[in-house]
Scaffold this motif. Structure first.
Motif, short mmCIF file in Angstrom:
data_model
loop_
_atom_site.label_atom_id
_atom_site.label_comp_id
_atom_site.label_asym_id
_atom_site.label_seq_id
_atom_site.Cartn_x
_atom_site.Cartn_y
_atom_site.Cartn_z
N HIS A 188 -54.53 -10.87 67.68
CA HIS A 188 -54.71 -11.85 69.48
C HIS A 188 -54.99 -12.60 70.37
CE1 HIS A 188 -57.25 -9.63 65.40
NE2 HIS A 188 -56.79 -10.46 64.88
N ALA A 189 -53.90 -12.51 70.48
CA ALA A 189 -53.08 -13.62 71.50
C ALA A 189 -52.30 -12.37 72.74
CB ALA A 189 -52.74 -14.42 71.05
N LEU A 190 -52.46 -12.40 73.89
CA LEU A 190 -52.16 -11.61 74.43
C LEU A 190 -51.95 -12.58 75.44
CD1 LEU A 190 -50.94 -8.89 75.57
CD2 LEU A 190 -53.87 -8.64 76.90
N VAL A 191 -50.08 -12.45 76.20
CA VAL A 191 -49.12 -12.84 77.18
C VAL A 191 -48.91 -11.74 77.90
CG1 VAL A 191 -47.55 -14.35 77.77
CG2 VAL A 191 -48.75 -14.87 75.63
N VAL A 192 -48.83 -12.37 79.59
CA VAL A 192 -48.98 -11.09 80.33
C VAL A 192 -48.23 -11.76 81.39
CG1 VAL A 192 -50.25 -9.42 79.89
CG2 VAL A 192 -51.27 -10.47 81.08
N GLY A 193 -47.63 -11.07 82.72
CA GLY A 193 -47.58 -12.38 83.72
C GLY A 193 -47.25 -11.02 84.96
N HIS A 194 -47.25 -12.27 86.19
CA HIS A 194 -46.86 -11.34 87.85
C HIS A 194 -45.09 -11.70 87.64
CE1 HIS A 194 -47.60 -15.30 89.85
NE2 HIS A 194 -48.54 -15.13 89.10
N PRO A 195 -44.49 -11.40 88.30
CA PRO A 195 -43.23 -11.68 88.63
C PRO A 195 -42.76 -12.41 89.70
CG PRO A 195 -43.05 -9.58 90.13
CD PRO A 195 -44.86 -9.47 89.03
N TYR A 196 -44.20 -13.23 90.20
CA TYR A 196 -43.97 -13.79 91.18
C TYR A 196 -43.50 -14.92 90.81
CZ TYR A 196 -46.14 -10.24 93.86
OH TYR A 196 -46.44 -9.12 93.93
N ILE A 197 -42.63 -16.67 91.35
CA ILE A 197 -41.98 -17.26 91.26
C ILE A 197 -43.16 -18.34 90.90
CG2 ILE A 197 -40.90 -19.74 91.87
CD1 ILE A 197 -39.03 -17.75 93.33
N ASP A 198 -44.49 -18.03 91.48
CA ASP A 198 -45.92 -18.85 91.77
C ASP A 198 -46.59 -17.87 92.65
OD1 ASP A 198 -46.62 -21.98 91.95
OD2 ASP A 198 -47.42 -21.24 93.20
N VAL A 199 -47.98 -18.01 91.85
CA VAL A 199 -48.89 -17.59 92.23
C VAL A 199 -49.59 -17.44 94.05
CG1 VAL A 199 -51.38 -19.82 91.85
CG2 VAL A 199 -51.16 -16.94 91.14
N TRP A 200 -48.87 -18.59 94.52
CA TRP A 200 -49.40 -18.03 96.22
C TRP A 200 -48.37 -17.33 96.47
CZ3 TRP A 200 -47.02 -23.36 99.15
CH2 TRP A 200 -47.80 -24.37 98.95
N GLU A 201 -47.22 -16.58 96.38
CA GLU A 201 -46.37 -14.94 96.49
C GLU A 201 -47.97 -14.60 95.86
OE1 GLU A 201 -42.22 -14.83 96.92
OE2 GLU A 201 -42.50 -15.60 94.65
N ALA A 202 -48.22 -14.25 94.97
CA ALA A 202 -49.77 -12.91 94.73
C ALA A 202 -50.76 -12.55 95.87
CB ALA A 202 -49.48 -13.19 93.28
N VAL A 203 -50.39 -13.52 96.86
CA VAL A 203 -51.83 -13.26 98.50
C VAL A 203 -50.49 -12.74 98.73
CG1 VAL A 203 -52.60 -14.15 99.62
CG2 VAL A 203 -52.37 -15.40 97.58
N LYS A 204 -51.08 -11.63 99.20
CA LYS A 204 -50.26 -10.56 100.14
C LYS A 204 -50.30 -11.40 101.91
CE LYS A 204 -53.04 -6.29 99.01
NZ LYS A 204 -53.10 -5.27 99.63
N PRO A 205 -48.84 -11.52 102.05
CA PRO A 205 -48.76 -11.75 102.57
C PRO A 205 -49.45 -12.01 104.21
CG PRO A 205 -47.02 -11.24 102.44
CD PRO A 205 -47.76 -11.29 101.29
N SER A 206 -49.79 -10.93 104.89
CA SER A 206 -50.75 -10.26 106.01
C SER A 206 -51.84 -11.00 105.47
CB SER A 206 -50.44 -8.62 105.78
OG SER A 206 -51.40 -8.32 104.61
N SER A 207 -52.43 -11.40 104.22
CA SER A 207 -53.67 -11.59 104.75
C SER A 207 -53.50 -13.32 105.04
CB SER A 207 -54.37 -11.55 102.91
OG SER A 207 -54.70 -10.63 103.28
N VAL A 208 -53.27 -14.13 105.07
CA VAL A 208 -52.09 -15.57 104.91
C VAL A 208 -51.70 -15.05 106.80
CG1 VAL A 208 -50.84 -16.94 104.42
CG2 VAL A 208 -51.41 -16.08 102.62
N GLY A 209 -51.36 -14.26 106.87
CA GLY A 209 -50.85 -14.29 108.54
C GLY A 209 -49.78 -14.12 108.38
N ILE A 210 -48.47 -13.78 107.77
CA ILE A 210 -46.88 -13.71 108.09
C ILE A 210 -46.70 -13.73 107.62
CG2 ILE A 210 -47.46 -16.73 107.51
CD1 ILE A 210 -46.79 -15.28 104.31
N GLN A 211 -45.10 -12.30 108.07
CA GLN A 211 -44.94 -11.98 107.47
C GLN A 211 -44.07 -11.05 106.09
OE1 GLN A 211 -41.25 -11.07 110.41
NE2 GLN A 211 -42.75 -9.94 112.35
#
Length: 271
Positions: A188-211
């Motif tokens: 009844h408890a599920l822990v999942v995650g992404h590989p990024y150091i911080d959730v900032w990195e989960a935003v696509k660089p192109s959307s932020v305007g960086i390479q």
């Protein structure tokens, strides 16, 4: 032998008129000349006539004229036409890509919860999945880190009618996060995650305007290091607000985050 006018086209050579289909956002079509397959992003008027922008599964965009019999749907030729204007304030899709339900009232909050590590994680989830969460009655709370997660889960006491989902940053094999996750994951408890150091990195660089997101040396505060490397003022709060302002839908996020949040929502809303 019967003689025909030079302009005459025999009936058996005439093309059947293709059905007209409204180019609604997210409709998947194939362009007949190039074979490019993608979902409709938008339609526009141009001096050369109406065009449609398609996005393939890799996020690549291409623009095509909306000519007769110009596209295929399930192998059948169609003529795309501009969709009828939607009423004000009535989007057909939510920011997460789900079908919008205009006028739907928020459901009473479930006993189940989704926990995320920090405030930025919670704000990003709200930005993209907020409409879906309210309809499903799912509350998202942030933890200020996961070092105390075992005690928090024990106090929550997840059960069949109160499932708990947890989203963790940098959940990779052998990490501190993976060891903590293993302690609390259960029926009844599920822990999942992404590989990024911080959730900032989960935003696509192109959307932020960086390479790309910069690499920050070990031992240095990651967010401050990112600001420094990108030439931004070293104000992480302001930097996050800038990043968040560039997120408009699921298209601005990396798949590694999208799949995990959808998985948690499905888990805590199981009947």
């Amino acid at each position: 032998m019967r003689q025909y006018s030079p302009d005459f086209t025999p009936p058996w050579k005439k093309q059947q008129a293709a059905p007209e289909v409204a180019a609604d956002v997210d409709l998947v079509v194939e362009e007949v000349t190039t074979g490019f397959c993608g979902a409709v992003v938008r339609c526009e008027k141009t001096a050369q006539g109406p065009t449609v922008t398609l996005e393939d599964r890799f996020g690549k965009h291409r623009v095509f004229p909306m000519g007769p019999r110009g596209f295929l749907i399930d192998g059948r030729a169609v003529t795309l036409v501009r969709p009828a204007a939607a009423g004000p304030g009535r989007p057909t899709r939510t920011a997460s890509g789900s079908v919008a339900v205009p006028g739907a009232r928020a459901r009473v909050a479930r006993a189940g919860r989704i926990y995320v590590e920090g405030r930025h994680d919670a704000e990003l989830v709200e930005r993209v999945w907020g409409d879906d969460l309210r309809i499903e009655g799912v509350v998202v709370e942030y933890l200020e880190g996961i070092d105390d997660l075992p005690a928090i889960v024990a106090e929550f006491a997840p059960g069949p009618d109160a499932r708990l989902g947890v989203l963790v940053d940098h959940l990779v094999p052998g990490s501190k996060e993976s060891r903590i996750a293993a302690q609390v994951t259960g029926d009844h408890a599920l822990v999942v995650g992404h590989p990024y150091i911080d959730v900032w990195e989960a935003v696509k660089p192109s959307s932020v305007g960086i390479q790309s997101w910069p690499s920050v040396p070990r031992g240095q505060d990651w967010k401050t290091g990112v600001c420094r490397a990108l030439g931004w003022p070293e104000n992480t709060g302001a930097a996050w607000q800038h990043i968040l302002s560039r997120v408009h839908s699921y298209r601005d996020l990396e798949p590694e985050l999208l799949g995990r949040v959808e998985e948690l929502i499905d888990f805590v809303t199981l009947p």
